[in-house]
Design a protein around this motif. Structure first.
Motif, mmCIF file in Angstrom:
data_model
loop_
_atom_site.group_PDB
_atom_site.id
_atom_site.type_symbol
_atom_site.label_atom_id
_atom_site.label_comp_id
_atom_site.label_asym_id
_atom_site.label_seq_id
_atom_site.Cartn_x
_atom_site.Cartn_y
_atom_site.Cartn_z
ATOM 1 N N VAL A 1 26.004 13.159 -25.951
ATOM 2 C CA VAL A 1 26.861 14.021 -25.442
ATOM 3 C C VAL A 1 25.942 15.012 -24.794
ATOM 4 O O VAL A 1 24.875 15.421 -25.216
ATOM 5 C CB VAL A 1 27.537 14.886 -26.654
ATOM 6 N N LEU A 2 26.082 15.368 -23.524
ATOM 7 C CA LEU A 2 25.015 16.015 -22.797
ATOM 8 C C LEU A 2 25.600 17.667 -22.490
ATOM 9 O O LEU A 2 24.537 18.292 -22.941
ATOM 10 C CB LEU A 2 24.943 15.396 -21.206
ATOM 11 N N ASP A 3 26.885 17.897 -22.267
ATOM 12 C CA ASP A 3 27.257 19.274 -21.933
ATOM 13 C C ASP A 3 28.619 19.356 -22.014
ATOM 14 O O ASP A 3 29.152 18.071 -21.762
ATOM 15 C CB ASP A 3 26.348 20.059 -21.203
ATOM 16 N N ARG A 4 29.205 20.469 -22.130
ATOM 17 C CA ARG A 4 30.847 20.704 -21.894
ATOM 18 C C ARG A 4 30.483 21.952 -20.855
ATOM 19 O O ARG A 4 30.186 23.093 -21.209
ATOM 20 C CB ARG A 4 31.337 20.636 -23.046
ATOM 21 N N THR A 5 31.250 21.972 -19.770
ATOM 22 C CA THR A 5 31.226 23.136 -18.742
ATOM 23 C C THR A 5 32.917 23.609 -18.774
ATOM 24 O O THR A 5 33.722 22.691 -18.285
ATOM 25 C CB THR A 5 30.810 22.434 -17.263
ATOM 26 N N PRO A 6 32.976 24.799 -18.971
ATOM 27 C CA PRO A 6 34.219 25.277 -18.815
ATOM 28 C C PRO A 6 34.922 25.196 -17.370
ATOM 29 O O PRO A 6 34.094 25.564 -16.507
ATOM 30 C CB PRO A 6 34.116 26.873 -19.554
ATOM 31 N N PHE A 7 36.236 24.943 -17.375
ATOM 32 C CA PHE A 7 36.742 25.023 -15.915
ATOM 33 C C PHE A 7 38.102 25.260 -15.875
ATOM 34 O O PHE A 7 38.685 25.357 -17.049
ATOM 35 C CB PHE A 7 36.593 23.509 -15.127
ATOM 36 N N ASP A 8 38.676 25.767 -14.665
ATOM 37 C CA ASP A 8 40.098 26.238 -14.830
ATOM 38 C C ASP A 8 40.876 24.790 -14.305
ATOM 39 O O ASP A 8 40.723 24.259 -13.082
ATOM 40 C CB ASP A 8 40.221 27.015 -13.601
ATOM 41 N N PRO A 9 41.547 24.160 -15.075
ATOM 42 C CA PRO A 9 42.337 23.074 -14.655
ATOM 43 C C PRO A 9 43.309 23.089 -13.855
ATOM 44 O O PRO A 9 43.576 22.170 -12.957
ATOM 45 C CB PRO A 9 43.000 22.473 -16.091
ATOM 46 N N ALA A 10 44.044 24.155 -13.822
ATOM 47 C CA ALA A 10 44.872 24.496 -12.922
ATOM 48 C C ALA A 10 44.442 24.425 -11.347
ATOM 49 O O ALA A 10 45.062 24.018 -10.245
ATOM 50 C CB ALA A 10 45.638 25.787 -12.977
ATOM 51 N N CYS A 11 43.153 25.290 -11.374
ATOM 52 C CA CYS A 11 42.296 25.291 -9.974
ATOM 53 C C CYS A 11 42.252 24.003 -9.329
ATOM 54 O O CYS A 11 42.195 23.381 -8.285
ATOM 55 C CB CYS A 11 41.088 26.155 -10.155
ATOM 56 N N TYR A 12 41.456 22.870 -10.442
ATOM 57 C CA TYR A 12 41.223 21.583 -9.974
ATOM 58 C C TYR A 12 42.475 20.755 -9.704
ATOM 59 O O TYR A 12 42.365 19.704 -8.911
ATOM 60 C CB TYR A 12 40.299 20.886 -11.088
ATOM 61 N N PRO B 1 37.213 18.782 -25.353
ATOM 62 C CA PRO B 1 38.040 19.698 -25.438
ATOM 63 C C PRO B 1 38.905 20.126 -24.314
ATOM 64 O O PRO B 1 38.549 19.913 -23.142
ATOM 65 C CB PRO B 1 37.372 20.671 -25.934
ATOM 66 N N PRO B 2 40.077 20.810 -24.401
ATOM 67 C CA PRO B 2 40.673 21.076 -23.239
ATOM 68 C C PRO B 2 40.074 22.300 -22.477
ATOM 69 O O PRO B 2 39.280 22.816 -23.246
ATOM 70 C CB PRO B 2 42.168 21.774 -23.776
ATOM 71 N N ASN B 3 40.349 22.325 -21.435
ATOM 72 C CA ASN B 3 39.609 23.374 -20.369
ATOM 73 C C ASN B 3 38.203 23.252 -20.358
ATOM 74 O O ASN B 3 37.330 24.286 -19.875
ATOM 75 C CB ASN B 3 39.793 24.822 -21.037
ATOM 76 N N PHE B 4 37.721 22.221 -20.474
ATOM 77 C CA PHE B 4 36.124 21.974 -20.179
ATOM 78 C C PHE B 4 36.102 20.526 -19.435
ATOM 79 O O PHE B 4 36.783 19.561 -19.711
ATOM 80 C CB PHE B 4 35.668 21.428 -21.706
ATOM 81 N N ILE B 5 34.818 20.337 -18.943
ATOM 82 C CA ILE B 5 34.470 19.003 -18.306
ATOM 83 C C ILE B 5 33.258 18.595 -19.317
ATOM 84 O O ILE B 5 32.211 19.281 -19.269
ATOM 85 C CB ILE B 5 33.959 19.146 -16.814
ATOM 86 N N THR B 6 33.645 17.573 -19.939
ATOM 87 C CA THR B 6 32.669 16.740 -20.797
ATOM 88 C C THR B 6 31.707 15.678 -20.068
ATOM 89 O O THR B 6 32.276 14.839 -19.663
ATOM 90 C CB THR B 6 33.320 16.346 -22.066
#
Length: 612
Positions: free
Chosen positions: A444-455, A519-524
């Motif tokens: 596992v490298l990282d998890r970056t928070p993002f806005d799913p609605a935006c993407y 997890p939700p709301n993240f790019i893993t």
């Protein structure tokens, strides 16, 4: 054939099943993939076989690093009920030449002491009681059973949730009981499928809320979340003082960490999170506790589909302290400078800053809504067969393993043996998913928070007519890189959709994993290397191409590169290969999927074939 009248009759034949060694480095013919199922026969039926069936007899090389593996059923569409019914167990690989021999329960810890009885003595006074009835239940063969009773300081613990009916029989809600509120949300589409199973009873090693007697010393617990869908956040609490005991993690799915890591720091630690399919190898020290003291293993991780009742699903098991039988000589994870791996066996870093990356993929996790709830959750908006609603293969896919059986899936994940890839998962669903990749271990490298609605706005616009097409695959050709150079058929994630800095994995996640949480709301991000774990990533010459162990055995150790096979079998051998260069039959390839079994059984699984 939906026009066959037999399809409208209940199936009463033998149960399809196939064993999968979870975390094993095995030839694909023995991987126990979803289409490799078979039946015993009987009840008026012959022996039925899946389209990827090769053999009933599996051979496991067992040449990978020591690790806590497990095996379970993996039949397509049947996994959730077969595992629920009990088809699962531990499979431990040991290598004391590379592991500390004084780990609790290890050979140095379990040397005979003066006055100890012989390990082969069958008397009943050697070990501690466990279970609800006071009888010992170690779950091993007879010799291992006696050894564990004589030196019971390493214990395997599988945690599962279940439902029982009023006759104490296992009960799985399938829509057949109109009085059960746990009804399938879309009965006209899935008359017997529920999105996530959540039980109201906790069982440990098959027993409801059991106890285990422990001495005031260190124990090694190999923990497995064997539940269909429920995750756990575990704590160990003293019932008299409410104090929490520290938990030291020493290993992950794929073997030992470089050094022990304290997971819980009383009194406000987060607890040990274990998702379905994940394992945690831990040490707990009961030193200083007095006989008669009682501790409880507790769970406080609630999900919308799996609430926690402190009186039931919030309790896992009880630990009862008894008198010590001798001095504790085992490995102390709290000791300054404690290490688990020697310098030559440390886990190599697969971070892109440290090693060459051959390919990057951007893959989505998609929810398909229905009138009553989710119809399915998909990987990269693709069904198991990898076909559109019109039956066309996903652009950029191939039919796997040299087979032309229309029942086999079209495959988009086609990594090259020896390659190192980065897989990015943009979770567009409302929940988290434990993702499992067969054959290999990853980091596992990282998890970056993002806005799913935006993407999602950018993503949906990439489909024909700017309208999302559920289950038809990604919007673009899978094999054509996007603006960021990622394959997978998905548009690059705009910088404006990123809402925070990348979060590194917790220290206890920084080992080899075969199941990782998205997890939700993240790019893993996972770094996935299609080679054994015991090879370096830098500091050695590149491995030759081809079957290295057969053709260039003296080149090892070397750094794997795309095209170099370091497995003791050929993972690229398809169904059209009778025997590979190592003598193993070819197979259908591998899979990757969500390890929420209810999701996996309803399309959240994709084929993966390894290229030479």
């Amino acid at each position: 054939d939906p026009t066959d009248p037999a399809c409208f009759e209940p199936y009463i034949g033998p149960i399809p099943m196939v064993a999968h060694l979870h975390g094993g480095e095995t030839p694909s013919a023995f991987d126990g993939g979803p289409d490799a199922w078979y039946t015993k026969g009987g009840r008026g039926f012959g022996v039925l076989k899946g389209p990827a069936f090769v053999t009933k007899r599996f051979t496991y090389p067992n040449e990978q690093e020591a690790a806590t593996l497990w095996y379970h059923d993996h039949a397509l569409g049947q996994t959730r009920t077969n595992v629920f019914s009990g088809l699962a167990g531990f499979y431990l690989l040991r290598d004391w030449a590379k592991e500390p021999v004084n780990l609790p329960g290890g050979p140095a810890d379990c040397k005979r002491r003066p006055g100890d009885k012989d390990d082969d003595d069958d008397s009943d006074d050697k070990g501690h009681r466990s279970g609800r009835d006071g009888k010992s239940d170690d779950g091993h063969g007879e010799r291992e059973h006696r050894r564990a009773r004589a030196c019971p300081y390493e214990r395997e613990i599988v945690i599962q949730d279940r439902i029982f009916d009023t006759n104490s029989q296992l009960y799985f809600p399938d829509g057949s009981n109109p009085d059960d509120p746990r009804q399938p949300p879309n009965p006209d589409v899935h008359p017997f499928w529920i999105p996530e199973f959540a039980g109201n009873v906790i069982v440990v090693n098959g027993k409801t809320w059991p106890f285990l007697e422990v001495e005031p010393r260190r124990y090694r617990f190999r923990l497995l979340n064997g539940s269909n869908a429920r995750p756990y956040r575990l704590r160990i609490q003293n019932t008299a003082t409410n104090a929490l005991l520290p938990i030291w993690q020493i290993g992950t799915d794929g073997g030992l960490l470089n050094a022990p890591v304290q997971v819980i720091n009383p009194p406000d630690g987060p607890g040990l999170i274990v998702a379905p399919g994940e394992r945690a190898d831990v040490i707990v020290d009961f030193a200083g506790l007095k006989p008669g003291e009682i501790l409880r293993v507790l769970n406080n991780l609630a999900e919308p589909f799996a609430p926690v009742d402190p009186a039931t699903t919030g309790q896992i098991m009880e630990l009862r302290v008894v008198k010590a039988r001798g001095k504790d000589r085992s490995f102390d994870p709290a000791e300054d400078g404690a290490v688990l791996r020697s310098a030559e066996h440390r886990i190599p870093s697969l971070d892109p800053m440290d090693t060459h990356i051959d390919q990057t993929r951007l893959l989505t996790l998609n929810g398909i809504p229905g009138p009553g709830g989710p119809l399915a959750i998909l990987l990269n908006n693709s069904t198991w067969l990898g076909q559109t609603e019109l039956g066309m293969p996903i652009p950029g896919s191939e039919r796997i393993g040299g087979a032309d059986d229309p029942r086999l899936p079209w495959t988009t994940e086609l990594p090259q043996v020896g390659a190192t890839e980065v897989w990015r998962f943009a979770n567009l669903t409302a929940g988290g998913h434990p993702l499992h990749i067969h054959l290999v271990q990853f980091q596992v490298l990282d998890r970056t928070p993002f806005d799913p609605a935006c993407y999602r706005a950018v993503y949906n616009a990439a489909f024909a007519g700017s309208v999302f097409a559920p289950g038809d695959g990604p919007p673009n050709d899978y094999a054509v890189p996007n603006a960021d150079g990622e394959i997978g058929g998905n548009p690059a994630v705009p910088t404006g959709c990123i809402t925070g800095e990348p979060r590194p994995p917790a220290p206890w996640e920084r080992g080899w994993k075969d199941t990782g949480r998205a997890p939700p709301n993240f790019i893993t991000r996972f770094a996935v290397r299609f080679a054994p774990t015991d090879l370096p990533s830098v500091g050695a010459p590149p491995c030759p191409l081809g079957n290295v162990l057969l053709e260039h055995p003296y080149a090892v150790p070397c750094v794997p590169q795309a095209g170099s096979n370091l497995f003791p079998f050929d993972p690229t051998a398809g169904l059209d290969v009778k025997k590979d260069a190592f003598g193993f039959p070819g197979g259908p390839g591998y899979v990757w999927h969500c390890h929420i079994l209810d999701h996996e059984d309803n399309e959240m699984m994709r084929a993966m074939f390894i290229r030479p």
